[in-house]
Design an enzyme around this catalytic site. Structure first.
Site, mmCIF file in Angstrom:
data_model
loop_
_atom_site.group_PDB
_atom_site.id
_atom_site.type_symbol
_atom_site.label_atom_id
_atom_site.label_comp_id
_atom_site.label_asym_id
_atom_site.label_seq_id
_atom_site.Cartn_x
_atom_site.Cartn_y
_atom_site.Cartn_z
ATOM 1 N N ARG A 62 -23.232 -11.540 -51.053
ATOM 2 C CA ARG A 62 -24.226 -12.185 -50.167
ATOM 3 C C ARG A 62 -25.072 -13.193 -50.963
ATOM 4 O O ARG A 62 -25.576 -14.158 -50.420
ATOM 5 C CB ARG A 62 -25.120 -11.140 -49.486
ATOM 6 C CG ARG A 62 -26.234 -11.768 -48.647
ATOM 7 C CD ARG A 62 -26.716 -10.875 -47.518
ATOM 8 N NE ARG A 62 -27.032 -9.542 -47.957
ATOM 9 C CZ ARG A 62 -28.185 -9.191 -48.557
ATOM 10 N NH1 ARG A 62 -29.114 -10.097 -48.780
ATOM 11 N NH2 ARG A 62 -28.392 -7.949 -48.918
ATOM 12 N N ASP A 193 -28.387 -33.747 -39.112
ATOM 13 C CA ASP A 193 -27.137 -33.055 -38.798
ATOM 14 C C ASP A 193 -26.045 -34.123 -38.743
ATOM 15 O O ASP A 193 -26.020 -34.967 -37.843
ATOM 16 C CB ASP A 193 -27.257 -32.326 -37.449
ATOM 17 C CG ASP A 193 -25.993 -31.538 -37.104
ATOM 18 O OD1 ASP A 193 -24.907 -31.894 -37.591
ATOM 19 O OD2 ASP A 193 -26.102 -30.575 -36.318
HETATM 20 C C1 LIG Z 1 -23.617 -31.182 -33.986
HETATM 21 C C2 LIG Z 1 -23.493 -29.711 -34.213
HETATM 22 N N1 LIG Z 1 -24.318 -29.124 -35.071
HETATM 23 C C3 LIG Z 1 -24.255 -27.788 -35.298
HETATM 24 C C4 LIG Z 1 -23.353 -26.989 -34.645
HETATM 25 C C5 LIG Z 1 -23.334 -25.510 -34.908
HETATM 26 O O1 LIG Z 1 -22.266 -25.176 -35.724
HETATM 27 P P1 LIG Z 1 -21.562 -23.731 -35.698
HETATM 28 O O2 LIG Z 1 -20.888 -23.583 -34.398
HETATM 29 O O3 LIG Z 1 -20.629 -23.793 -36.878
HETATM 30 O O4 LIG Z 1 -22.649 -22.724 -35.891
HETATM 31 C C6 LIG Z 1 -22.464 -27.570 -33.746
HETATM 32 C C7 LIG Z 1 -21.488 -26.722 -33.018
HETATM 33 O O5 LIG Z 1 -20.872 -27.106 -32.054
HETATM 34 C C8 LIG Z 1 -22.540 -28.966 -33.506
HETATM 35 O O6 LIG Z 1 -21.734 -29.569 -32.626
#
Ligand SMILES: Cc1ncc(COP(=O)(O)O)c(C=O)c1O
Length: 401
Positions: A62, A193
């Site tokens: 972990r 993101d």
């Molecule tokens: C733009 C974006 N960020 C984050 C995520 C979350 O990722 P995860 O499904 O791997 O937790 C997604 C999932 O669809 C996503 O499309």
């Protein structure tokens, strides 16, 4: 293990394959999987060293794992980051990074158009912990400057956004936040993101962003078979993220790390093909009589094409279309596809389609859908690497049913 020292300045595709010297001692070309939860100490003195802060002593998966460590270093190399931390999911990367940088009483300023899971985390979880989230219009950045105050700890954005593919001008965003920082004489973190663009198409660190998060379940994994996430940043920041990750526990399994490493080798190649197919499909939809609207940042008709061109190398593998007749009609189209698969998620080698009001944006009221720019007749297409002619033919027959 060390970073491969090369006199050459390598490109992304080469780094993806030859990023690290794997097992220089045994000569293993592929990455060994350390499928273990715990590690044997040769002497208790090692446990004491770990307790005193020596991170080089492996104690428990972990906290750290040699396979995961290698993949993290390879990802950091690809992402041009000092360090990268892998997680059990993209959501875990996002939530853990936020918890490590924002505390109760502080606030986050975010673009409203977000992945549904992130939006629901902001809406349902953070307020319980005394963290406020306010939304700013990314096309009115002076407004953002006005919103920034003593409590602002983090500015968060997604670009391109899901599923409306809006583009946030990263250069301008960072400039406005930095101006506000100067006035406040303190630091505000900027987190992006980058899941939709990926590092193949967009390098947020070039614009001065602090943290880049990506769901590795998407393009990096690329085969619709793993769930994972990554947060990359400077070491002073990843140190905080790693510390919080130990408590929250969203650590990645070593086997998944191995699969991600395997996927990394073809990652740039796959994304290049997805870019190419997506652009071709978007152009095809532009002239299709049954498509009411096509959204793709690589099209001149896209509202923010100019910004996309400025900050992206190519425009990614997601195309969103809107059909007349709302969700009912979208459902019929999706149910009549033979090649493309009706499934959530994105970024895999196979073309996937989903209807946002039933998937990423489920459980949102009309006002929230409007805020996110999502309409019932939208179909989000994650374009794969199939032959483009088969994809065109498949969508054409489904749209005409
Ligand atoms: C733009 C974006 N960020 C984050 C995520 C979350 O990722 P995860 O499904 O791997 O937790 C997604 C999932 O669809 C996503 O499309």
């Amino acid at each position: 293990m060390k970073n491969k020292k090369s006199p050459l300045s390598l490109h992304l595709a080469t780094k993806a394959i030859h990023g690290l010297d794997i097992h220089p001692r045994t000569g293993s070309v592929s990455l060994p999987i350390h499928q273990t939860s715990t590690y044997r100490f040769t002497k208790t003195e090692e446990a004491v060293r770990f307790a005193e802060g020596d991170e080089s002593v492996y104690v428990y998966t972990r906290y750290h794992n040699p396979t995961t460590d290698d993949v993290q270093r390879n990802l950091a190399l690809l992402m041009d980051a000092e360090d990268a931390v892998l997680f059990a999911s993209g959501m875990s990367a996002i939530t853990t990074s936020i918890f490590s940088l924002v505390r109760s009483g502080q606030e986050i300023l975010s673009t409203p158009s977000l992945y549904g899971g992130t939006y629901r985390f902001f809406r349902d979880e953070l307020p319980k912990l005394g963290i406020t989230v306010r939304y700013f219009d990314p096309y009115d950045l002076p407004e953002l400057k006005k919103l920034i105050n003593e409590n602002t700890a983090l500015v968060y954005a997604e670009t391109p956004t899901n599923p409306t593919l809006e583009i946030v001008d990263l250069q301008k965003l960072v400039k406005h936040v930095h101006n506000a920082e100067e006035k406040l004489s303190r630091n505000i973190f900027i987190m992006i993101d980058n899941t939709f663009a990926t590092i193949v198409n967009q390098q947020p660190f070039n614009f001065g962003v602090d943290v880049v998060v990506e769901s590795t379940s998407k393009y990096i994994g690329g085969h619709s078979d793993v769930i994972g996430g990554v947060a990359a940043s400077r070491k002073v920041i990843t140190k905080r993220i790693r510390q919080t990750a130990k408590s929250l526990g969203g650590s990645i399994d070593p086997f998944v790390s191995y699969l991600l490493h395997r996927s990394l080798k073809t990652f740039p190649l796959r994304v290049e093909k997805q870019n190419e197919n997506a652009l071709a499909l978007a152009k095809y939809f532009e002239n299709h009589p049954k498509v009411k609207r096509v959204i793709y940042p690589g099209l001149k008709s896209h509202r923010y094409h100019r910004i996309a061109k400025k900050q992206m190398r190519h425009f990614g593998g997601i195309v969103t279309i809107e059909v007349n007749g709302g969700a009912e009609r979208a459902e019929r189209v999706v149910d009549n596809l033979h090649v493309a698969i009706n499934a959530m998620s994105l970024g895999g080698v196979e073309t996937l389609v989903s209807i946002p009001v039933y998937s990423s944006h489920v459980n949102m009221n009309d006002a929230e859908l409007e805020l996110h720019g999502v309409t019932p007749g939208m179909i989000r297409i994650s374009v794969g690497i199939e032959d483009i002619n088969d994809l065109k033919e498949d969508f054409n027959q489904a749209l005409r049913v």
